[in-house]
Write an enzyme that holds these catalytic residues in place. Structure first.
Site, short mmCIF file in Angstrom:
data_model
loop_
_atom_site.label_atom_id
_atom_site.label_comp_id
_atom_site.label_asym_id
_atom_site.label_seq_id
_atom_site.Cartn_x
_atom_site.Cartn_y
_atom_site.Cartn_z
N LYS A 22 0.82 -1.21 0.00
CA LYS A 22 0.00 0.00 0.00
C LYS A 22 0.87 1.28 0.00
O LYS A 22 2.07 1.22 0.27
CB LYS A 22 -0.93 -0.02 1.22
CG LYS A 22 -2.00 -1.13 1.18
CD LYS A 22 -2.93 -1.00 2.38
CE LYS A 22 -4.05 -2.03 2.35
NZ LYS A 22 -4.97 -1.85 3.52
N TYR A 61 -12.58 -1.84 -3.67
CA TYR A 61 -13.06 -2.02 -2.30
C TYR A 61 -14.59 -1.98 -2.19
O TYR A 61 -15.12 -1.71 -1.12
CB TYR A 61 -12.44 -0.96 -1.39
CG TYR A 61 -11.09 -1.32 -0.80
CD1 TYR A 61 -10.89 -2.53 -0.13
CD2 TYR A 61 -10.02 -0.44 -0.88
CE1 TYR A 61 -9.66 -2.86 0.43
CE2 TYR A 61 -8.78 -0.76 -0.32
CZ TYR A 61 -8.60 -1.97 0.33
OH TYR A 61 -7.39 -2.29 0.91
N PHE A 81 -15.60 3.74 6.99
CA PHE A 81 -14.22 4.08 6.57
C PHE A 81 -14.02 4.00 5.06
O PHE A 81 -12.91 4.24 4.57
CB PHE A 81 -13.20 3.17 7.29
CG PHE A 81 -13.42 1.68 7.10
CD1 PHE A 81 -12.96 1.01 5.97
CD2 PHE A 81 -14.10 0.94 8.07
CE1 PHE A 81 -13.15 -0.35 5.79
CE2 PHE A 81 -14.30 -0.44 7.90
CZ PHE A 81 -13.82 -1.08 6.75
N ARG A 130 -2.45 -14.33 4.52
CA ARG A 130 -3.18 -13.67 5.61
C ARG A 130 -2.42 -13.84 6.93
O ARG A 130 -2.35 -12.93 7.74
CB ARG A 130 -4.61 -14.22 5.75
CG ARG A 130 -5.53 -13.97 4.55
CD ARG A 130 -5.93 -12.54 4.36
NE ARG A 130 -6.58 -11.94 5.50
CZ ARG A 130 -7.21 -10.75 5.45
NH1 ARG A 130 -7.26 -10.05 4.31
NH2 ARG A 130 -7.76 -10.25 6.52
N ASN A 149 -1.88 0.26 6.97
CA ASN A 149 -1.38 -1.02 7.47
C ASN A 149 -0.51 -1.76 6.45
O ASN A 149 -0.34 -2.98 6.53
CB ASN A 149 -2.52 -1.88 8.01
CG ASN A 149 -3.58 -2.17 6.96
OD1 ASN A 149 -3.42 -1.82 5.79
ND2 ASN A 149 -4.65 -2.81 7.37
N HIS A 207 -2.13 -5.40 1.61
CA HIS A 207 -3.44 -6.02 1.39
C HIS A 207 -3.22 -7.45 0.96
O HIS A 207 -2.25 -7.75 0.25
CB HIS A 207 -4.20 -5.28 0.27
CG HIS A 207 -5.39 -6.06 -0.23
ND1 HIS A 207 -6.63 -5.98 0.38
CD2 HIS A 207 -5.52 -6.98 -1.23
CE1 HIS A 207 -7.47 -6.82 -0.25
NE2 HIS A 207 -6.82 -7.42 -1.23
N GLU A 239 -9.82 -10.34 -7.61
CA GLU A 239 -8.82 -9.28 -7.43
C GLU A 239 -7.66 -9.40 -8.42
O GLU A 239 -7.15 -8.40 -8.93
CB GLU A 239 -8.30 -9.28 -5.99
CG GLU A 239 -9.37 -8.88 -4.98
CD GLU A 239 -8.92 -8.91 -3.53
OE1 GLU A 239 -9.74 -8.59 -2.66
OE2 GLU A 239 -7.74 -9.25 -3.26
O1 CDP Z 1 -7.28 -5.67 4.91
P1 CDP Z 1 -8.11 -6.61 5.73
O2 CDP Z 1 -8.76 -7.70 4.90
O3 CDP Z 1 -7.34 -7.16 6.91
O4 CDP Z 1 -9.27 -5.74 6.41
P2 CDP Z 1 -10.72 -5.34 5.85
O5 CDP Z 1 -11.68 -5.51 6.98
O6 CDP Z 1 -11.02 -6.05 4.57
O7 CDP Z 1 -10.60 -3.79 5.57
C1 CDP Z 1 -9.96 -3.30 4.42
C2 CDP Z 1 -9.05 -2.18 4.82
O8 CDP Z 1 -9.82 -1.11 5.33
C3 CDP Z 1 -8.06 -2.51 5.94
O9 CDP Z 1 -6.87 -3.13 5.50
C4 CDP Z 1 -7.78 -1.15 6.53
O10 CDP Z 1 -6.73 -0.49 5.83
C5 CDP Z 1 -9.08 -0.39 6.30
N1 CDP Z 1 -9.86 -0.27 7.54
C6 CDP Z 1 -9.90 0.95 8.19
O11 CDP Z 1 -9.30 1.92 7.73
N2 CDP Z 1 -10.63 1.07 9.35
C7 CDP Z 1 -11.28 0.02 9.87
N3 CDP Z 1 -11.96 0.16 11.00
C8 CDP Z 1 -11.24 -1.22 9.22
C9 CDP Z 1 -10.51 -1.34 8.05
MG MG Z 2 -10.20 -7.57 3.43
#
Ligand code: CDP
Ligand code: MG
Length: 136
Positions: free
Chosen positions: A12, A52, A60, A88, A115, A118, A129
């Site tokens: 990212k 997304y 968010f 993961r 973070n 992805h 994807e």
């Molecule tokens: O990336 P991952 O699959 O672990 O998490 P997700 O639940 O699919 O969320 C996608 C992305 O949204 C995350 O990697 C975070 O960067 C962002 N996010 C955020 O900014 N605030 C949150 N409360 C949850 C997710």
């Molecule tokens: Mg995700």
């Protein structure tokens, strides 16, 4: 029985900006992922919104899409036995402060939104994807 899978990985903007791409790619190599394809791109916000889409109802979503399109990213197809789950595990929890020691997000992540990486969350989503970025 072997179960070779492919998954989509993204380095990212926060990590690309801090010049961590090579270090993170080394982590994939060390952990026996094959980087099948790789490219550096800069998304338009509309691309990030499409990528997304599953999160469009989340509070968010707008910030997330602005962020993913804020600078260059490195997208890769990773291949390995059970690649989706293995990636993961290597990435760790979404929130770096909750991620286990040794994981990419623990090592490199700055915050839940920045973070660093992805990774696809299922084999079906990995296909979608991968097609999104590498549909040539
Ligand atoms: O990336 P991952 O699959 O672990 O998490 P997700 O639940 O699919 O969320 C996608 C992305 O949204 C995350 O990697 C975070 O960067 C962002 N996010 C955020 O900014 N605030 C949150 N409360 C949850 C997710
Ligand atoms: Mg995700």
């Amino acid at each position: 029985m072997s179960n070779i899978e492919q998954t989509l990985s993204i380095i990212k903007p926060d990590a690309v900006e801090r010049n961590l791409s090579e270090e993170i790619k080394n982590e994939f190599n060390k952990n026996k992922f094959k980087i099948v394809k790789e490219k550096k791109v800069k998304l338009e916000k509309s691309d990030a919104e499409k990528f997304y889409q599953v999160h469009q109802s989340k509070p968010f979503y707008n910030d997330l899409c602005s962020y993913l399109s804020s600078g260059p990213i490195v997208v890769m197809i990773l291949e390995k036995e059970n690649a989706v789950l293995e990636n993961r595990k290597l990435m760790g929890a979404t929130d770096p402060s909750k991620a286990e020691k040794g994981t990419l997000r623990k090592k490199y992540g700055l915050s839940i939104d920045k973070n660093s990486v992805h990774g696809s969350d299922s084999v079906d989503n990995a296909k979608i994807e991968i097609d999104f970025f590498f549909n040539e």
